[in-house]
Design a protein around this motif. Structure first.
Motif, PDB file in Angstrom:
ATOM      1  N   ALA A  34      10.298 -99.054 -40.618  1.00  0.00           N
ATOM      2  CA  ALA A  34       9.588 -98.365 -41.690  1.00  0.00           C
ATOM      3  C   ALA A  34      10.549 -97.446 -42.437  1.00  0.00           C
ATOM      4  N   VAL A  35      10.206 -97.140 -43.663  1.00  0.00           N
ATOM      5  CA  VAL A  35      10.949 -96.180 -44.474  1.00  0.00           C
ATOM      6  C   VAL A  35       9.974 -95.094 -44.899  1.00  0.00           C
ATOM      7  N   GLU A  36      10.356 -93.860 -44.656  1.00  0.00           N
ATOM      8  CA  GLU A  36       9.575 -92.717 -45.120  1.00  0.00           C
ATOM      9  C   GLU A  36      10.485 -91.838 -45.955  1.00  0.00           C
ATOM     10  N   VAL A  41      21.026 -97.742 -38.858  1.00  0.00           N
ATOM     11  CA  VAL A  41      20.275 -98.821 -38.212  1.00  0.00           C
ATOM     12  C   VAL A  41      21.031 -99.345 -36.991  1.00  0.00           C
ATOM     13  N   VAL A  42      22.338 -99.563 -37.113  1.00  0.00           N
ATOM     14  CA  VAL A  42      23.134-100.077 -35.993  1.00  0.00           C
ATOM     15  C   VAL A  42      23.118 -99.084 -34.829  1.00  0.00           C
ATOM     16  N   GLU A  43      23.280 -97.800 -35.118  1.00  0.00           N
ATOM     17  CA  GLU A  43      23.273 -96.800 -34.043  1.00  0.00           C
ATOM     18  C   GLU A  43      21.926 -96.735 -33.334  1.00  0.00           C
ATOM     19  N   ASP A  93      14.048 -99.472 -50.179  1.00  0.00           N
ATOM     20  CA  ASP A  93      13.317-100.343 -49.262  1.00  0.00           C
ATOM     21  C   ASP A  93      13.997-101.707 -49.150  1.00  0.00           C
ATOM     22  N   GLN A  94      14.423-102.248 -50.281  1.00  0.00           N
ATOM     23  CA  GLN A  94      15.096-103.545 -50.280  1.00  0.00           C
ATOM     24  C   GLN A  94      16.437-103.462 -49.558  1.00  0.00           C
ATOM     25  N   LEU A  95      17.162-102.358 -49.745  1.00  0.00           N
ATOM     26  CA  LEU A  95      18.433-102.160 -49.060  1.00  0.00           C
ATOM     27  C   LEU A  95      18.225-102.141 -47.547  1.00  0.00           C
ATOM     28  N   VAL A  96      17.236-101.404 -47.078  1.00  0.00           N
ATOM     29  CA  VAL A  96      16.943-101.343 -45.641  1.00  0.00           C
ATOM     30  C   VAL A  96      16.562-102.727 -45.131  1.00  0.00           C
ATOM     31  N   LEU A  97      15.766-103.445 -45.871  1.00  0.00           N
ATOM     32  CA  LEU A  97      15.370-104.798 -45.483  1.00  0.00           C
ATOM     33  C   LEU A  97      16.586-105.717 -45.375  1.00  0.00           C
ATOM     34  N   ASP A  98      17.516-105.600 -46.325  1.00  0.00           N
ATOM     35  CA  ASP A  98      18.731-106.414 -46.300  1.00  0.00           C
ATOM     36  C   ASP A  98      19.613-106.098 -45.094  1.00  0.00           C
ATOM     37  N   VAL A  99      19.607-104.855 -44.655  1.00  0.00           N
ATOM     38  CA  VAL A  99      20.403-104.456 -43.486  1.00  0.00           C
ATOM     39  C   VAL A  99      19.699-104.867 -42.197  1.00  0.00           C
ATOM     40  N   LEU A 106      11.080 -97.917 -35.555  1.00  0.00           N
ATOM     41  CA  LEU A 106      12.300 -97.337 -36.107  1.00  0.00           C
ATOM     42  C   LEU A 106      12.020 -96.938 -37.553  1.00  0.00           C
ATOM     43  N   VAL A 107      12.113 -95.642 -37.821  1.00  0.00           N
ATOM     44  CA  VAL A 107      11.819 -95.114 -39.159  1.00  0.00           C
ATOM     45  C   VAL A 107      13.111 -94.592 -39.772  1.00  0.00           C
TER      46      VAL A 107
END
Length: 146
Positions: free
Chosen positions: A68-70, A125-127, A44-50, A100-101
């Motif tokens: 969101a992360v599932e 995320v970029v794509e 979750d923290q990695l996704v937030l940082d990106v 965006l999940v």
């Protein structure tokens, strides 16, 4: 009998079954919180940082986007594709925001180390943001590589 009196009394220790030190090995920074984060919390923290710098850069063009992360996608029984999706993008309609999940388990399964995991999350995320904006991924973030 005399011999028994000369012996030292046995000391009782906490390590009576050879299991080593008891209690936490790491103390938390804040009382009441776990000292070590779970795999889910780290992801979750990695996704937030990106997401954070990209969202700040493109927020004017994106509008309201929920991230969101599932753990894994819910696939129908008749799913015919060999691959499992890494993310899902649902465009918002009216007052509902775009969503965006990112799916944690499929991404973790494909990555062999932390650097690959970070690169894969960044790529996904970029794509997805490029798809949403209608531009190339390289325009969304110059660090994007094919």
């Amino acid at each position: 009998m005399d011999n028994a009196m000369d012996e030292e009394p046995r000391r009782r220790t906490r390590d009576r079954r050879g299991r080593g030190m008891r209690g936490p090995g790491v103390l938390p920074d804040w009382p009441g919180t776990p000292a070590l984060r779970t795999t889910r919390q780290k992801f979750d923290q990695l996704v937030l940082d990106v997401v954070t710098p990209l969202d700040e850069k493109w927020q004017r063009h994106l509008g309201l986007v929920e991230y969101a992360v599932e753990d894994a996608p819910m696939l129908p029984d008749d799913w015919g594709d060999e691959t499992v999706p890494l993310s899902s993008l649902v465009r918002g309609k009216g007052q509902s925001p775009t969503r965006l999940v990112i799916f944690r388990r499929p991404i973790e399964h494909r990555a062999t180390n932390r650097d690959e995991l970070e690169a894969m999350v960044h790529t996904v995320v970029v794509e997805q943001l490029a798809e949403l904006l209608g531009i190339t991924p390289g325009e969304v973030d110059e660090r994007y590589t094919d």
